[in-house]
Design a protein around this motif. Structure first.
Motif, PDB file in Angstrom:
ATOM      1  N   ASP A  56      33.023  39.971  56.388  1.00 24.22           N
ATOM      2  CA  ASP A  56      34.318  40.185  55.746  1.00 24.22           C
ATOM      3  C   ASP A  56      34.774  38.944  54.983  1.00 24.22           C
ATOM      4  O   ASP A  56      35.350  39.054  53.901  1.00 24.22           O
ATOM      5  N   GLU A  57      34.519  37.768  55.528  1.00 23.94           N
ATOM      6  CA  GLU A  57      34.900  36.532  54.840  1.00 23.94           C
ATOM      7  C   GLU A  57      34.063  36.341  53.574  1.00 23.94           C
ATOM      8  O   GLU A  57      34.584  35.949  52.529  1.00 23.94           O
ATOM      9  N   ALA A  58      32.781  36.639  53.649  1.00 21.32           N
ATOM     10  CA  ALA A  58      31.931  36.544  52.455  1.00 21.32           C
ATOM     11  C   ALA A  58      32.429  37.519  51.388  1.00 21.32           C
ATOM     12  O   ALA A  58      32.535  37.163  50.204  1.00 21.32           O
ATOM     13  N   ARG A  59      32.791  38.711  51.779  1.00 22.80           N
ATOM     14  CA  ARG A  59      33.316  39.709  50.842  1.00 22.80           C
ATOM     15  C   ARG A  59      34.636  39.227  50.236  1.00 22.80           C
ATOM     16  O   ARG A  59      34.876  39.349  49.042  1.00 22.80           O
ATOM     17  N   ARG A  60      35.506  38.661  51.064  1.00 24.65           N
ATOM     18  CA  ARG A  60      36.791  38.160  50.578  1.00 24.65           C
ATOM     19  C   ARG A  60      36.584  37.069  49.523  1.00 24.65           C
ATOM     20  O   ARG A  60      37.215  37.087  48.460  1.00 24.65           O
ATOM     21  N   LEU A  61      35.678  36.146  49.801  1.00 18.18           N
ATOM     22  CA  LEU A  61      35.389  35.078  48.835  1.00 18.18           C
ATOM     23  C   LEU A  61      34.801  35.637  47.547  1.00 18.18           C
ATOM     24  O   LEU A  61      35.201  35.241  46.446  1.00 18.18           O
ATOM     25  N   MET A  62      33.861  36.554  47.680  1.00 17.59           N
ATOM     26  CA  MET A  62      33.239  37.128  46.485  1.00 17.59           C
ATOM     27  C   MET A  62      34.265  37.899  45.644  1.00 17.59           C
ATOM     28  O   MET A  62      34.221  37.848  44.409  1.00 17.59           O
ATOM     29  N   ASP A  63      35.185  38.581  46.310  1.00 19.22           N
ATOM     30  CA  ASP A  63      36.245  39.281  45.591  1.00 19.22           C
ATOM     31  C   ASP A  63      37.131  38.286  44.839  1.00 19.22           C
ATOM     32  O   ASP A  63      37.503  38.519  43.688  1.00 19.22           O
ATOM     33  N   ARG A  64      37.459  37.175  45.485  1.00 16.79           N
ATOM     34  CA  ARG A  64      38.275  36.145  44.824  1.00 16.79           C
ATOM     35  C   ARG A  64      37.528  35.560  43.629  1.00 16.79           C
ATOM     36  O   ARG A  64      38.113  35.301  42.580  1.00 16.79           O
ATOM     37  N   TRP A  65      36.229  35.354  43.782  1.00 10.15           N
ATOM     38  CA  TRP A  65      35.440  34.759  42.699  1.00 10.15           C
ATOM     39  C   TRP A  65      35.324  35.687  41.492  1.00 10.15           C
ATOM     40  O   TRP A  65      35.036  35.232  40.391  1.00 10.15           O
ATOM     41  N   GLN A  66      35.540  36.982  41.699  1.00  9.86           N
ATOM     42  CA  GLN A  66      35.574  37.883  40.549  1.00  9.86           C
ATOM     43  C   GLN A  66      36.672  37.445  39.581  1.00  9.86           C
ATOM     44  O   GLN A  66      36.500  37.522  38.372  1.00  9.86           O
ATOM     45  N   ASP A  67      37.790  36.985  40.135  1.00 10.43           N
ATOM     46  CA  ASP A  67      38.920  36.550  39.310  1.00 10.43           C
ATOM     47  C   ASP A  67      38.730  35.135  38.764  1.00 10.43           C
ATOM     48  O   ASP A  67      39.166  34.846  37.657  1.00 10.43           O
ATOM     49  N   THR A  68      38.099  34.260  39.539  1.00  9.46           N
ATOM     50  CA  THR A  68      37.962  32.865  39.111  1.00  9.46           C
ATOM     51  C   THR A  68      36.721  32.633  38.262  1.00  9.46           C
ATOM     52  O   THR A  68      36.604  31.601  37.614  1.00  9.46           O
ATOM     53  N   GLY A  69      35.769  33.577  38.321  1.00 13.30           N
ATOM     54  CA  GLY A  69      34.535  33.424  37.559  1.00 13.30           C
ATOM     55  C   GLY A  69      33.451  32.651  38.289  1.00 13.30           C
ATOM     56  O   GLY A  69      32.331  32.524  37.797  1.00 13.30           O
ATOM     57  N   GLU A  70      33.763  32.118  39.474  1.00 16.00           N
ATOM     58  CA  GLU A  70      32.753  31.382  40.239  1.00 16.00           C
ATOM     59  C   GLU A  70      31.613  32.311  40.654  1.00 16.00           C
ATOM     60  O   GLU A  70      31.809  33.512  40.804  1.00 16.00           O
ATOM     61  N   SER A  71      30.462  31.750  40.852  1.00 14.49           N
ATOM     62  CA  SER A  71      29.294  32.477  41.339  1.00 14.49           C
ATOM     63  C   SER A  71      29.052  33.757  40.534  1.00 14.49           C
ATOM     64  O   SER A  71      28.895  34.846  41.092  1.00 14.49           O
ATOM     65  N   LEU A  72      29.030  33.570  39.214  1.00 16.28           N
ATOM     66  CA  LEU A  72      28.787  34.676  38.289  1.00 16.28           C
ATOM     67  C   LEU A  72      29.768  35.824  38.537  1.00 16.28           C
ATOM     68  O   LEU A  72      29.393  36.984  38.644  1.00 16.28           O
ATOM     69  N   GLY A  73      31.026  35.437  38.672  1.00 16.73           N
ATOM     70  CA  GLY A  73      32.065  36.439  38.889  1.00 16.73           C
ATOM     71  C   GLY A  73      31.982  37.109  40.249  1.00 16.73           C
ATOM     72  O   GLY A  73      32.295  38.288  40.382  1.00 16.73           O
ATOM     73  N   GLY A  74      31.571  36.346  41.269  1.00 17.75           N
ATOM     74  CA  GLY A  74      31.512  36.889  42.625  1.00 17.75           C
ATOM     75  C   GLY A  74      30.322  37.781  42.893  1.00 17.75           C
ATOM     76  O   GLY A  74      30.326  38.573  43.820  1.00 17.75           O
TER      77      GLY A  74
END
Length: 118
Positions: A56-74
């Protein structure tokens, strides 16, 4: 035999032949921990480290990165010593680490960091 103790900011779980040391956030409920740095120290002084996170924490981070553009947009999550577990909480994480030690798989899941200093 398990002995869990607080040592300043560290939560230590002592086992026969090794100790697991976690660094939870200040005031964080140990049953709710979902992302924590930790290391295992064996009786011979060898240490192995990792960061344990829940799915769940990995999913939460990846969802946030969609907005920030990190890690190829999550689109990915990685870490050299990242260990993903299903259930939150230090007790659940201890069960996983105990299994990794028992099977020897800690050598693949964690990162060697050398001998503990006295």
């Amino acid at each position: 035999m398990e002995e869990a103790v607080w040592d300043g900011p560290f939560h230590r779980v002592r086992r026969d032949g090794y100790e697991i040391c976690f660094l939870p956030g200040e005031g964080e409920d140990l049953d709710d921990v979902c992302d924590v740095d930790m290391w295992v120290t064996f009786a011979d002084g060898q240490r192995w480290s990792g960061t344990v996170a829940t799915l769940d924490e990995a999913r939460r981070l990846m969802d946030r990165w969609q907005d920030t553009g990190e890690s190829l947009g999550g689109r990915y999550y990685y870490g050299w010593d990242s260990l993903i577990v299903r259930d939150p909480g230090i007790p659940a994480m201890v069960r996983v680490i105990d299994h990794l030690v028992e099977t020897g798989h800690y050598r693949a899941a964690l990162r060697p960091i050398g001998l503990a200093e006295d």
